[in-house]
Design an enzyme around this catalytic site. Structure first.
Site, PDB file in Angstrom:
ATOM      1  N   HIS A 101      -7.637 -32.379  13.044  1.00  0.00           N
ATOM      2  CA  HIS A 101      -7.226 -33.688  13.573  1.00  0.00           C
ATOM      3  C   HIS A 101      -6.779 -33.601  15.031  1.00  0.00           C
ATOM      4  O   HIS A 101      -6.150 -34.524  15.541  1.00  0.00           O
ATOM      5  CB  HIS A 101      -6.114 -34.288  12.704  1.00  0.00           C
ATOM      6  N   SER A 125      -1.733 -33.416   0.560  1.00  0.00           N
ATOM      7  CA  SER A 125      -1.868 -34.240  -0.640  1.00  0.00           C
ATOM      8  C   SER A 125      -3.260 -34.144  -1.250  1.00  0.00           C
ATOM      9  O   SER A 125      -3.460 -34.381  -2.428  1.00  0.00           O
ATOM     10  CB  SER A 125      -1.584 -35.709  -0.291  1.00  0.00           C
TER      11      SER A 125
HETATM   12  P1  NAD Z   1      -0.858 -35.247   3.681  1.00  0.00           P
HETATM   13  O1  NAD Z   1      -1.973 -35.859   2.973  1.00  0.00           O
HETATM   14  O2  NAD Z   1      -1.049 -33.853   4.158  1.00  0.00           O
HETATM   15  O3  NAD Z   1       0.449 -35.350   2.676  1.00  0.00           O
HETATM   16  C1  NAD Z   1       1.643 -34.667   2.841  1.00  0.00           C
HETATM   17  C2  NAD Z   1       1.854 -33.719   1.649  1.00  0.00           C
HETATM   18  O4  NAD Z   1       2.954 -32.863   1.934  1.00  0.00           O
HETATM   19  C3  NAD Z   1       2.199 -34.434   0.337  1.00  0.00           C
HETATM   20  O5  NAD Z   1       1.333 -33.966  -0.686  1.00  0.00           O
HETATM   21  C4  NAD Z   1       3.640 -34.001   0.029  1.00  0.00           C
HETATM   22  O6  NAD Z   1       3.872 -33.844  -1.356  1.00  0.00           O
HETATM   23  C5  NAD Z   1       3.706 -32.689   0.739  1.00  0.00           C
HETATM   24  N1  NAD Z   1       5.057 -32.261   1.138  1.00  0.00           N
HETATM   25  C6  NAD Z   1       6.104 -33.029   1.512  1.00  0.00           C
HETATM   26  N2  NAD Z   1       7.156 -32.238   1.850  1.00  0.00           N
HETATM   27  C7  NAD Z   1       6.743 -30.952   1.686  1.00  0.00           C
HETATM   28  C8  NAD Z   1       7.356 -29.684   1.894  1.00  0.00           C
HETATM   29  N3  NAD Z   1       8.616 -29.560   2.335  1.00  0.00           N
HETATM   30  N4  NAD Z   1       6.638 -28.558   1.619  1.00  0.00           N
HETATM   31  C9  NAD Z   1       5.353 -28.651   1.177  1.00  0.00           C
HETATM   32  N5  NAD Z   1       4.725 -29.822   0.965  1.00  0.00           N
HETATM   33  C10 NAD Z   1       5.415 -30.957   1.239  1.00  0.00           C
HETATM   34  O7  NAD Z   1      -0.438 -35.932   4.949  1.00  0.00           O
HETATM   35  P2  NAD Z   1       0.056 -37.394   5.359  1.00  0.00           P
HETATM   36  O8  NAD Z   1       1.536 -37.316   5.436  1.00  0.00           O
HETATM   37  O9  NAD Z   1      -0.535 -38.421   4.491  1.00  0.00           O
HETATM   38  O10 NAD Z   1      -0.562 -37.515   6.816  1.00  0.00           O
HETATM   39  C11 NAD Z   1      -1.919 -37.857   7.021  1.00  0.00           C
HETATM   40  C12 NAD Z   1      -2.409 -37.247   8.300  1.00  0.00           C
HETATM   41  O11 NAD Z   1      -1.553 -37.626   9.403  1.00  0.00           O
HETATM   42  C13 NAD Z   1      -2.347 -35.737   8.303  1.00  0.00           C
HETATM   43  O12 NAD Z   1      -3.496 -35.214   7.786  1.00  0.00           O
HETATM   44  C14 NAD Z   1      -2.129 -35.423   9.782  1.00  0.00           C
HETATM   45  O13 NAD Z   1      -3.334 -35.441  10.472  1.00  0.00           O
HETATM   46  C15 NAD Z   1      -1.312 -36.569  10.302  1.00  0.00           C
HETATM   47  N6  NAD Z   1       0.113 -36.173  10.376  1.00  0.00           N
HETATM   48  C16 NAD Z   1       0.442 -35.085  11.142  1.00  0.00           C
HETATM   49  C17 NAD Z   1       1.760 -34.658  11.198  1.00  0.00           C
HETATM   50  C18 NAD Z   1       2.095 -33.419  12.023  1.00  0.00           C
HETATM   51  O14 NAD Z   1       1.375 -33.098  12.951  1.00  0.00           O
HETATM   52  N7  NAD Z   1       3.170 -32.698  11.678  1.00  0.00           N
HETATM   53  C19 NAD Z   1       2.754 -35.357  10.496  1.00  0.00           C
HETATM   54  C20 NAD Z   1       2.380 -36.495   9.741  1.00  0.00           C
HETATM   55  C21 NAD Z   1       1.045 -36.870   9.682  1.00  0.00           C
END
Ligand code: NAD
Ligand code: ZN
Length: 273
Positions: free
Chosen positions: A125, A213
């Site tokens: 991404h 997820s």
């Molecule tokens: P996602 O589909 O990767 O979902 C987040 C997952 O993380 C969930 O399954 C949740 O259960 C899990 N999770 C939550 N806390 C956790 C922990 N402490 N340890 C392990 N797992 C944990 O992502 P999204 O939030 O739906 O975001 C969609 C897209 O947006 C991402 O693919 C990304 O490109 C972007 N995004 C990036 C960032 C970043 O750069 N840090 C943050 C948010 C979203």
């Protein structure tokens, strides 16, 4: 399976592996203070993805109601500025240093894997601190905290949040002077480097799926592809996710707690073996 058994089992698999690929989602950075989008309290509870997740939606929202979006951007800037690699990122850095992990495939745009020492990171991404020119496609990587500080100073100096003012937040392209944008993938845009990601997964002996997820495609296919190609699949996620059918080991823990424990156990197994 107890979480302790899951950690031991994952470590036993990893200790024998030589080409591990980690596929990471927003969850791995949650403990660095960057909220995931989908979970309770995430961005999608406050804002409509169509408003801010697509280029045209974002331009339209900035045109019609910039004042409403600016607090959202300031919150994001704060989170990305304060974030540091957490124990899960550092554990992946260590797994590479000891010769087990070859590649990190990440959906995150926060640069934290590189800052934790991983050298082969496929960012499907993009990267929020790399800019790309909307005219010539040239890119420019910026240091995370410096770029955020400069952006914040520009926002603080704005008299109004007009579209024209907002456009000055991005520097001009060094090559053609056109407008640059963060080199990140918005909804509806093509993901990056996917052939390289699938190639890495197909050559791996273990796929570690951490904090994802499994509903954002095509990254969500990676564990299924790994499994089809004969790799073992280890999943770390405190919540239910889409990988139950293909995981050899599922550890329902936070990444920042599970990953350092797994890596310590791997090192212990290698010391004894
Ligand atoms: P996602 O589909 O990767 O979902 C987040 C997952 O993380 C969930 O399954 C949740 O259960 C899990 N999770 C939550 N806390 C956790 C922990 N402490 N340890 C392990 N797992 C944990 O992502 P999204 O939030 O739906 O975001 C969609 C897209 O947006 C991402 O693919 C990304 O490109 C972007 N995004 C990036 C960032 C970043 O750069 N840090 C943050 C948010 C979203
Ligand atoms: Zn240019």
């Amino acid at each position: 399976m107890s979480t302790q058994n899951g950690i031991r089992e994952a470590a036993a698999i990893l200790a024998e592996a030589t080409n591990v690929v980690a596929s990471c989602g927003a969850g791995i950075s949650a403990e660095s203070g960057i909220a995931t989008f989908r979970d309770t309290g995430g961005v999608w509870e406050k804002l409509n993805p169509a408003e801010v997740g697509t280029t045209w939606g974002l331009i339209d929202s900035l045109n019609t109601a910039p004042g409403r979006l600016i607090p959202f951007f300031i919150d994001l800037l704060d989170a990305f500025e304060q974030a540091e690699p957490n124990p899960a990122h550092l554990a992946l850095g260590e797994l590479e240093r000891i010769g087990i992990l070859s590649t990190v495939i990440t959906q995150n745009i926060d640069n934290l894997h590189q800052e934790a020492g991983n050298t082969n990171v496929i960012e499907v991404h993009g990267n929020g601190f790399r800019l790309s020119c909307m005219a010539c496609g040239g890119t420019q990587a910026r240091e995370r905290k410096t770029f955020i500080r400069e952006t914040r100073e520009k926002i603080n100096a704005m008299r109004d949040f007009s579209m024209a003012a907002i456009m000055t937040l991005m520097p001009a392209c060094r090559h053609c002077r056109s407008i640059m944008r963060p080199d990140v993938v918005m909804f509806g845009e093509a993901v990056k480097d996917i052939p390289r990601a699938f190639d890495a997964v197909r050559k791996s002996d273990v796929l570690l799926a951490i904090g994802t997820s499994g509903v954002v495609y095509p990254a969500a296919y990676l564990p299924f592809d790994a499994r089809d190609a004969g790799a073992r699949v280890i999943v770390v996620n405190p919540n239910e996710n889409a990988f139950a059918a293909v995981s050899d080991v599922y550890i329902p823990m936070k990444a920042g707690e599970a990953m350092p424990a797994i890596v310590e156990e791997v090192k212990e197994i290698r010391r004894q073996g």
